[in-house]
Design a protein around this motif. Sequence first.
Motif, mmCIF file in Angstrom:
data_model
loop_
_atom_site.group_PDB
_atom_site.id
_atom_site.type_symbol
_atom_site.label_atom_id
_atom_site.label_comp_id
_atom_site.label_asym_id
_atom_site.label_seq_id
_atom_site.Cartn_x
_atom_site.Cartn_y
_atom_site.Cartn_z
ATOM 1 N N SER A 70 0.516 4.624 -2.927
ATOM 2 C CA SER A 70 0.203 5.219 -2.936
ATOM 3 C C SER A 70 1.629 6.342 -3.335
ATOM 4 C CB SER A 70 -0.343 5.240 -1.372
ATOM 5 O OG SER A 70 0.843 5.084 -0.464
ATOM 6 N N ASN A 122 -11.322 4.371 0.167
ATOM 7 C CA ASN A 122 -10.345 3.088 0.300
ATOM 8 C C ASN A 122 -11.629 2.480 0.590
ATOM 9 O OD1 ASN A 122 -9.354 1.215 2.016
ATOM 10 N ND2 ASN A 122 -8.350 2.239 3.040
ATOM 11 N N LEU A 139 -9.177 0.845 -3.823
ATOM 12 C CA LEU A 139 -8.526 1.915 -3.774
ATOM 13 C C LEU A 139 -8.503 2.792 -4.724
ATOM 14 C CD1 LEU A 139 -4.605 0.967 -2.027
ATOM 15 C CD2 LEU A 139 -7.482 1.769 -1.175
ATOM 16 N N PHE A 173 0.621 -1.521 -0.096
ATOM 17 C CA PHE A 173 -0.176 -0.327 -0.069
ATOM 18 C C PHE A 173 0.640 1.319 -0.076
ATOM 19 C CE2 PHE A 173 -2.752 -3.259 1.855
ATOM 20 C CZ PHE A 173 -3.583 -3.217 0.826
ATOM 21 N N ILE A 196 -4.261 4.264 5.228
ATOM 22 C CA ILE A 196 -4.960 2.596 4.446
ATOM 23 C C ILE A 196 -5.499 1.228 5.112
ATOM 24 C CG2 ILE A 196 -4.720 1.047 2.102
ATOM 25 C CD1 ILE A 196 -2.797 2.995 1.044
ATOM 26 N N VAL A 197 -3.833 1.216 5.680
ATOM 27 C CA VAL A 197 -4.265 -0.465 6.245
ATOM 28 C C VAL A 197 -5.505 0.241 7.616
ATOM 29 C CG1 VAL A 197 -2.421 -1.463 5.630
ATOM 30 C CG2 VAL A 197 -2.624 0.024 7.738
ATOM 31 N N TRP A 203 -7.035 -5.009 -5.375
ATOM 32 C CA TRP A 203 -5.835 -5.937 -4.166
ATOM 33 C C TRP A 203 -6.782 -6.702 -3.567
ATOM 34 C CZ3 TRP A 203 -6.505 -6.346 0.618
ATOM 35 C CH2 TRP A 203 -7.128 -5.335 1.463
ATOM 36 N N SER A 255 0.367 4.961 4.444
ATOM 37 C CA SER A 255 -0.220 3.377 4.211
ATOM 38 C C SER A 255 -0.955 2.869 5.926
ATOM 39 C CB SER A 255 0.970 2.609 4.307
ATOM 40 O OG SER A 255 2.187 3.041 5.033
ATOM 41 N N CYS A 258 -6.857 5.974 -5.971
ATOM 42 C CA CYS A 258 -5.666 7.003 -5.818
ATOM 43 C C CYS A 258 -5.340 8.157 -6.751
ATOM 44 C CB CYS A 258 -4.089 6.191 -5.930
ATOM 45 S SG CYS A 258 -3.682 5.581 -4.799
ATOM 46 N N VAL A 289 -4.943 8.811 -1.465
ATOM 47 C CA VAL A 289 -6.131 8.185 -1.860
ATOM 48 C C VAL A 289 -7.119 9.004 -1.658
ATOM 49 C CG1 VAL A 289 -7.485 5.570 -0.221
ATOM 50 C CG2 VAL A 289 -4.656 5.271 -0.331
#
Length: 313
Positions: free
Chosen positions: A191, A200, A214, A187, A287-288, A223, A284, A216, A197
């Motif tokens: 990015s 999401n 995602l 990730f 994102i997670v 994914w 990142s 972006c 992003v």
Amino acid sequence: MHSFALIGAAGYVAPRHMRAIHAVGGDLKVAYDPNDSVGILDSYFPNAHFFTEFERFDRHVDKLRRRGEKIDYASICSPNHLHDAHCRFALRSGADAVCEKPLVLNPWNIDGLAEIEQDTGRRISTILQLRLHPAIIALREKFGTSNKRHKVELTYITSRGRWYYTSWKGEDEKSGGVATNIGVHFFDMLSYVFGSVKRNEAHLRERERAAGFLECARADISWFLSVDSNDLPPEVQGKKTTFRSITVDGEEIEFSEGFTDLHTRSYEEILAGRGFGLEDVRASIEIVSAFRQAPITAGHEWRHPSARRTSSK
């Protein structure tokens, strides 16, 4: 010669850090892990002091500092949920931190670490090794300033045995789940190449696998991540335990090789003052963290990788 401490010496990724420290001419003075299966130390630093109790490790690091032999860098390979605390320990001990991915589990932890950096004058660097991979560097040069929107598909399957679910890696509260534990550096790379992003989505979130979408700045990205060997493509099963695939606009990006020395390259950059810091890792982690909280929605053209391959024939 720079002096190092190592937290998490018995971990899966620790030998890469030992090899990197050795390769850059560093000296590992002291190591810690609650488990004592650390014979790999003999291959690199047989004279390193080793402790299985954090309190004794802490005392030794402090003793070195008071003798004027303080640790320059503390390398952190502990379970994910402990990274934040161990980075704080390193900085308060007068050392810079070199932390494995994911640096932390949530973005607000980054803000707290930034305050500790400011208070101590020390620095935290994290391992974002894919940014140093030649194929990814070329990818960023090609698409980093593109005015066109691209369609990207990422598949990463890395088989793990039954032990995985018994260990801390199988506990979402400690590892962050599959998307965090095995996906965070992908990730970061996505990015890094395709921009910030905007959206999401979570399409699948299971113990063994995860999938999502995602949006972006310059790409729409589908994914899929898995630690289940049953998800390996038929042509790979029984031959390999890992499968990586990234396609951009239907074209496969070759990056199956070139991973072996990326930790050493990371250390070289850190010692040269060019390591990746807190703000580099923020995207990142956002994102997670957002993926873990997002409701599961219908797939944005998402299909299992085997289905995609079948339909394309």
